[in-house]
Design an enzyme around this catalytic site. Sequence first.
Site, PDB file in Angstrom:
ATOM      1  N   ARG A  25     -12.354  82.848  -4.765  1.00  0.00           N
ATOM      2  CA  ARG A  25     -13.642  83.060  -5.419  1.00  0.00           C
ATOM      3  C   ARG A  25     -13.418  83.668  -6.799  1.00  0.00           C
ATOM      4  O   ARG A  25     -12.298  84.050  -7.162  1.00  0.00           O
ATOM      5  CB  ARG A  25     -14.553  83.975  -4.592  1.00  0.00           C
ATOM      6  CG  ARG A  25     -14.026  85.401  -4.415  1.00  0.00           C
ATOM      7  CD  ARG A  25     -15.030  86.248  -3.647  1.00  0.00           C
ATOM      8  NE  ARG A  25     -14.647  87.656  -3.627  1.00  0.00           N
ATOM      9  CZ  ARG A  25     -15.458  88.640  -3.237  1.00  0.00           C
ATOM     10  NH1 ARG A  25     -16.683  88.365  -2.825  1.00  0.00           N
ATOM     11  NH2 ARG A  25     -15.045  89.889  -3.256  1.00  0.00           N
ATOM     12  N   ILE A  27     -12.694  84.719 -10.519  1.00  0.00           N
ATOM     13  CA  ILE A  27     -11.739  84.265 -11.532  1.00  0.00           C
ATOM     14  C   ILE A  27     -10.692  83.344 -10.921  1.00  0.00           C
ATOM     15  O   ILE A  27     -10.348  82.311 -11.489  1.00  0.00           O
ATOM     16  CB  ILE A  27     -11.070  85.476 -12.215  1.00  0.00           C
ATOM     17  CG1 ILE A  27     -12.090  86.228 -13.075  1.00  0.00           C
ATOM     18  CG2 ILE A  27      -9.887  85.028 -13.078  1.00  0.00           C
ATOM     19  CD1 ILE A  27     -11.574  87.552 -13.621  1.00  0.00           C
ATOM     20  N   ASP A  63      -1.406  88.030   2.993  1.00  0.00           N
ATOM     21  CA  ASP A  63      -1.628  89.383   2.468  1.00  0.00           C
ATOM     22  C   ASP A  63      -0.462  89.712   1.558  1.00  0.00           C
ATOM     23  O   ASP A  63       0.625  90.062   2.022  1.00  0.00           O
ATOM     24  CB  ASP A  63      -1.726  90.387   3.617  1.00  0.00           C
ATOM     25  CG  ASP A  63      -2.114  91.780   3.138  1.00  0.00           C
ATOM     26  OD1 ASP A  63      -2.114  92.006   1.907  1.00  0.00           O
ATOM     27  OD2 ASP A  63      -2.412  92.638   3.987  1.00  0.00           O
ATOM     28  N   ASN A  90      -3.417  86.438  -9.552  1.00  0.00           N
ATOM     29  CA  ASN A  90      -4.783  86.889  -9.794  1.00  0.00           C
ATOM     30  C   ASN A  90      -5.248  87.929  -8.788  1.00  0.00           C
ATOM     31  O   ASN A  90      -6.171  88.693  -9.069  1.00  0.00           O
ATOM     32  CB  ASN A  90      -5.737  85.695  -9.779  1.00  0.00           C
ATOM     33  CG  ASN A  90      -7.185  86.110  -9.858  1.00  0.00           C
ATOM     34  OD1 ASN A  90      -7.658  86.591 -10.889  1.00  0.00           O
ATOM     35  ND2 ASN A  90      -7.915  85.974  -8.746  1.00  0.00           N
ATOM     36  N   TYR A 156      -6.094 101.964 -10.300  1.00  0.00           N
ATOM     37  CA  TYR A 156      -6.124 100.549 -10.655  1.00  0.00           C
ATOM     38  C   TYR A 156      -5.549 100.315 -12.046  1.00  0.00           C
ATOM     39  O   TYR A 156      -4.651  99.484 -12.228  1.00  0.00           O
ATOM     40  CB  TYR A 156      -7.565 100.055 -10.574  1.00  0.00           C
ATOM     41  CG  TYR A 156      -7.780  98.634 -11.052  1.00  0.00           C
ATOM     42  CD1 TYR A 156      -7.378  97.557 -10.278  1.00  0.00           C
ATOM     43  CD2 TYR A 156      -8.407  98.386 -12.278  1.00  0.00           C
ATOM     44  CE1 TYR A 156      -7.594  96.259 -10.704  1.00  0.00           C
ATOM     45  CE2 TYR A 156      -8.625  97.088 -12.704  1.00  0.00           C
ATOM     46  CZ  TYR A 156      -8.226  96.024 -11.914  1.00  0.00           C
ATOM     47  OH  TYR A 156      -8.430  94.743 -12.336  1.00  0.00           O
ATOM     48  N   THR A 191     -18.407  88.293 -11.557  1.00  0.00           N
ATOM     49  CA  THR A 191     -17.896  87.781 -10.295  1.00  0.00           C
ATOM     50  C   THR A 191     -18.504  88.600  -9.163  1.00  0.00           C
ATOM     51  O   THR A 191     -18.916  89.749  -9.376  1.00  0.00           O
ATOM     52  CB  THR A 191     -16.364  87.895 -10.212  1.00  0.00           C
ATOM     53  OG1 THR A 191     -15.996  89.287 -10.190  1.00  0.00           O
ATOM     54  CG2 THR A 191     -15.695  87.214 -11.395  1.00  0.00           C
TER      55      THR A 191
END
Length: 259
Positions: A25, A27, A63, A90, A156, A191
Amino acid sequence: MTTIENVSHTRELAGKRALVTGGSRGIGAAVVHQLLDAGAQVLTTARSATNTIPDGSAFVTADVRTQAGAQALAAAVHEVLGGVDILVHNAGGARPHASASAIPDREWQDALDLNLLASVRLDSLLVPGMRERRSGAIVHVSSAAVPTAAPQFLHYVAAKAVLQTYSRGLALDLAVAGIRVNTVSPGRTATPGGEETWQLWARMDATAGDTVTAIGTTPLGRDGQPADIADAVLFLVSDRASWLTGTNLFVDGGEFPRG
């Protein structure tokens, strides 16, 4: 008189084999669509199957946060594609917290595994085939928010910052083998996952909400669309970018500062 003709890039990736992680889904799915439209054979992956997996692509569940998951995915790549010419990392993400000190240790580790080490592990498993063919293109999807070092997302953006450094070093290492490595750094993009994250951040408190509003305002006056990022990825993996390696391409509508 010299004339300039319109050049069509349709099917420019015909005969190429590509892996896109996190391609179910947003990007990732947009990247898969672009590569398919350009003629590539594409395998994509996510932790679970959804009904948004692009038609025409092969799909496996994986994963990538673990070494075992990366090894299983690499085995699937060889079984389905026989190897890869294009590798697009990604898969990524993390949830925000009220402050940097509120981020638990387990989420630091998860952020590093998903946003940094997944790329490192898969690269090490799939690059040998590229070396043998003396060609290949790798794109790591980072974040344009890295220079801001937002405390709520520090796990992150820290992982993505290291990913950018790693990408530059890997590009230097693999250039002699004809393999190009570049990074795409998206800004705020419309998104489902991104919207969920922004809304969670906005609900934390009034201060966080103000921050989200400010970050969501771009000089170009709109949020990015997944296709905006996918266009950049397609360019970087194509022969049109044959003299680009070790670069970090901001695709953020001018939203974030450049460092």
